[in-house]
Design an enzyme around this catalytic site. Structure first.
Site, PDB file in Angstrom:
ATOM      1  CB  ALA A  33      37.225  22.098  61.984  1.00  0.00           C
ATOM      2  CD  GLU A  56      48.230  21.949  57.919  1.00  0.00           C
ATOM      3  OE1 GLU A  56      48.390  22.437  56.779  1.00  0.00           O
ATOM      4  OE2 GLU A  56      47.121  21.830  58.480  1.00  0.00           O
ATOM      5  CB  SER A  64      41.289  29.666  56.878  1.00  0.00           C
ATOM      6  OG  SER A  64      41.151  28.711  55.838  1.00  0.00           O
ATOM      7  CD  GLU A  82      32.932  40.550  60.198  1.00  0.00           C
ATOM      8  OE1 GLU A  82      31.932  39.856  59.930  1.00  0.00           O
ATOM      9  OE2 GLU A  82      33.180  41.628  59.657  1.00  0.00           O
ATOM     10  CE1 TYR A 201      27.127  35.182  57.434  1.00  0.00           C
ATOM     11  CE2 TYR A 201      26.752  33.169  56.192  1.00  0.00           C
ATOM     12  CZ  TYR A 201      27.609  34.029  56.868  1.00  0.00           C
ATOM     13  OH  TYR A 201      28.941  33.722  56.977  1.00  0.00           O
ATOM     14  CB  VAL A 250      45.438  12.863  54.069  1.00  0.00           C
ATOM     15  CG1 VAL A 250      44.536  11.643  53.902  1.00  0.00           C
ATOM     16  CG2 VAL A 250      46.017  12.900  55.480  1.00  0.00           C
ATOM     17  CB  SER A 292      41.183  24.328  51.919  1.00  0.00           C
ATOM     18  OG  SER A 292      41.961  25.433  52.344  1.00  0.00           O
ATOM     19  CB  THR A 508      31.087  31.613  61.418  1.00  0.00           C
ATOM     20  OG1 THR A 508      30.471  30.312  61.402  1.00  0.00           O
ATOM     21  CG2 THR A 508      30.201  32.610  60.693  1.00  0.00           C
TER      22      THR A 508
END
Length: 591
Positions: A33, A56, A64, A82, A201, A250, A292, A508
């Site tokens: 993202a 980071e 991930s 996927e 979904y 952070v 996360s 996703t």
């Protein structure tokens, strides 16, 4: 920010937004993202890269989406996302990211070309009886009652599904169907998961109903997703002057409020053990990846299980701090606390080090895993496994550093963590790498007197424990996730799968990229449409095809379903002869 479809918006380049000069941007986290958001800032908002900083917590980027060669443990992948053709913002991103493999090509070009040469398919979607393909593998086996429950879910409004579990809207027959077996193991749903997300979904991926049994709808990278997707993104951003600050957490972001707006005013962080503060101005933007799924990941090895740790870590503690300052910023405890014991938490990377196991894979799939082509084409599920075990084997080599003639990499996972195995009488969390490998070898048909020797001497297996891996799917209510840009905020946005956008589905790559694009376009007023979620649920052709496959390829006159029986009888079919409606039904194989 507005949504759009069509090539006019998709191919257009926006003008430089007003007031962009003098702005700076800070990203919390370096997952997909953030990398996407930084790319959109440079490409579409025309913010110079040297005005962007990415913090980071770890020593490397990617979040991930990983794939590493550990000098002590070997090859490791925690999982893989996927992807499909209708990830509109994902492909919008990668069409503009230069390939690291092919000169004058994009990352999208790489994937497009390799898919045309080696398209995805899964010849062994589900197994039973130690390596046998499941009977009637193409059938979804939904009973009339289960079909009615699925239809009812789709027709229910989201606000009426708040905090409901899947097993509160479906009965026993549904969970015994092949549809649930394929659906759950493709997307990682469990019976306790959010019914609201299950509805999303179903609508989002209704165009995949016809391919649940062979997974021909999927798209795969050449190597693991870290090497094929993350590394090109990072290289492109570094070439534009973006600053990456690693080993930095952070700790908090102080919020302020004016007469008609709210804003982020101070960042508190710890960089390499040193506390620092960044005072923000009205020209500074902050993009937060909140939460996360891979926080507190731990690793074992062939002889040791992965330790179980549940420290919430920086991503969760930061979100909790922000939510404590403003209730409009979500309820992180809904996702990171009280996760059911039966959840999926363990995956494992198996590196096969000789040729003793690959013949069993070739027997199951009909493919030589050393040829460099897709082997399983997505998850191969062991239907009669007490762990609901599964494995996936991508193109080999899965790592550029791998020797595919000597090393083959297989990924394992099990959705039920509270039950003992069928060969190894332990729960999956309690198992060493060799034991996880042994359980897999048992289910793919290796003779029992050879299993332990092969697990220890022909393979090296790295278990990974991820306590929050299914937190996306926790039952939730509206408002539990913050909006991408919360109402009234002028310089703060949330990105990633714990931010809220309409119609799209979590877990996703598309969701990560979509929220990043929406955040950048909203805060900077970029005048270009964000591609809307693929509209398959509004396409009558897709809906008719779904009816055909959900009913195991029966014609309309054979389907025993109340709504269809009322609408479509012999008299009705007679009336539509020679019409476009008849053509549509014929195209869907319903008549």
């Amino acid at each position: 920010m507005y949504r759009s479809n069509g090539n006019f918006e998709a191919f257009g380049r926006p003008l430089k937004p007003a007031d962009i000069d003098g702005k700076k941007a800070y990203f919390v986290g370096s997952g997909l993202a953030s990398l996407a958001g930084a790319t959109f800032l440079i490409r579409d908002a025309q913010l110079p890269g040297d005005k962007i900083t990415i913090f980071e917590e770890l020593a490397l980027p990617g979040g991930s989406m990983d794939g590493i060669l550990d000098e002590h443990k070997g090859f490791i992948v925690r999982g893989g996302r996927e992807m499909e053709a209708h990830f509109e913002t994902l492909w919008d991103l990668f069409k503009s990211v230069p390939s690291l493999e092919n000169e004058n090509a994009s990352v999208l070009d790489d994937m497009y070309w390799i898919h045309k040469i080696d398209p995805a398919s899964n010849p062994a979607r589900a197994l039973q009886n130690r390596g046998e393909k499941i009977d009637h593998i193409k059938d979804l086996t939904l009973t009339r009652g289960a079909s009615e429950e699925l239809m009812k879910l789709v027709l229910t409004r989201e606000e009426d599904l708040q905090d409901k579990r899947i097993d509160e809207v479906f009965g026993k027959e549904f969970f015994q169907s092949h549809f649930w077996l394929y659906w759950a193991t493709m997307f990682a749903f469990e019976p306790w998961a959010s019914a609201l997300e299950m509805r999303r979904y179903t609508l989002r991926f209704i165009h995949h109903i016809s391919t649940l049994s062979d997974l021909t709808s999927l798209r795969f990278t050449r190597y693991n997703q870290y090497e094929s997707l993350i590394k090109p993104l990072v290289a492109n951003l570094e070439n534009h002057g973006v600053t990456f600050v690693y080993n930095t957490q952070v700790d908090d972001i102080e919020l302020g409020a004016g007469t008609s707006s709210r804003f982020a005013r101070t960042i508190h962080l710890t960089e390499n053990g040193e506390s620092k503060t960044i005072d923000l101005t009205e020209n500074d933007l902050v993009f937060v990846t909140n939460g996360s799924i891979t926080e507190s990941s731990t690793y074992g090895d062939n002889d040791h299980p992965a330790p179980v740790e549940t420290d919430h870590g920086g991503a969760w503690s930061l979100w909790k701090s922000l939510a404590a300052q403003d209730s409009a910023l979500g309820h992180p405890e809904k996702f990171c606390e009280n996760i059911p014991e039966a959840n999926w938490s363990i995956s494992a990377t198996v590196t096969l080090t000789d040729d003793k196991v690959w013949p069993y894979l070739e027997k199951i799939t009909g493919r030589d895993p050393r040829k460099g082509e897709i082997v399983t084409g997505g998850p191969c599920t062991i239907a009669d496994s007490s762990w609901l075990y599964g494995f996936s084997m991508s193109r080999q080599p899965h790592f550029a550093a791998q020797d595919p003639q000597k090393e083959l990499v297989v990924w394992l996972y099990g959705l039920f963590s509270d039950k003992p195995g069928d060969y190894v009488k332990k729960t999956i969390r309690e198992c060493t790498g060799a034991e996880l490998c042994a359980e897999w070898l048992y289910h793919i048909g290796v003779p029992e007197d050879q299993i332990d020797d092969l697990a220890h001497n022909s393979a090296s297996t790295v278990p990974c424990n991820m306590p929050y891996i299914t937190s996306y799917f926790m039952p939730r209510a509206l408002g539990d996730r913050p909006l991408v840009v919360p109402q009234g905020y002028t310089n703060l946005a949330f990105i990633g799968n714990f931010a809220e956008t309409e119609r799209d589905t979590v877990f996703t790559t598309e969701y990560s990229v979509r929220t990043a694009m929406e955040a950048v376009y909203t805060l900077l007023k970029v005048d270009r449409g964000v591609p809307e979620v693929f509209d398959s649920s509004f396409d009558i052709r897709v809906l008719l095809s779904a009816i055909y496959y959900l009913n195991d390829r029966k014609s309309l006159t054979e389907i025993k379903f109340p709504l269809i029986e009322k609408l479509i009888g012999k008299a009705a079919l007679k009336k539509i002869e020679g019409t476009y409606i008849e053509q549509l039904l014929e195209g869907a194989k319903l008549i």
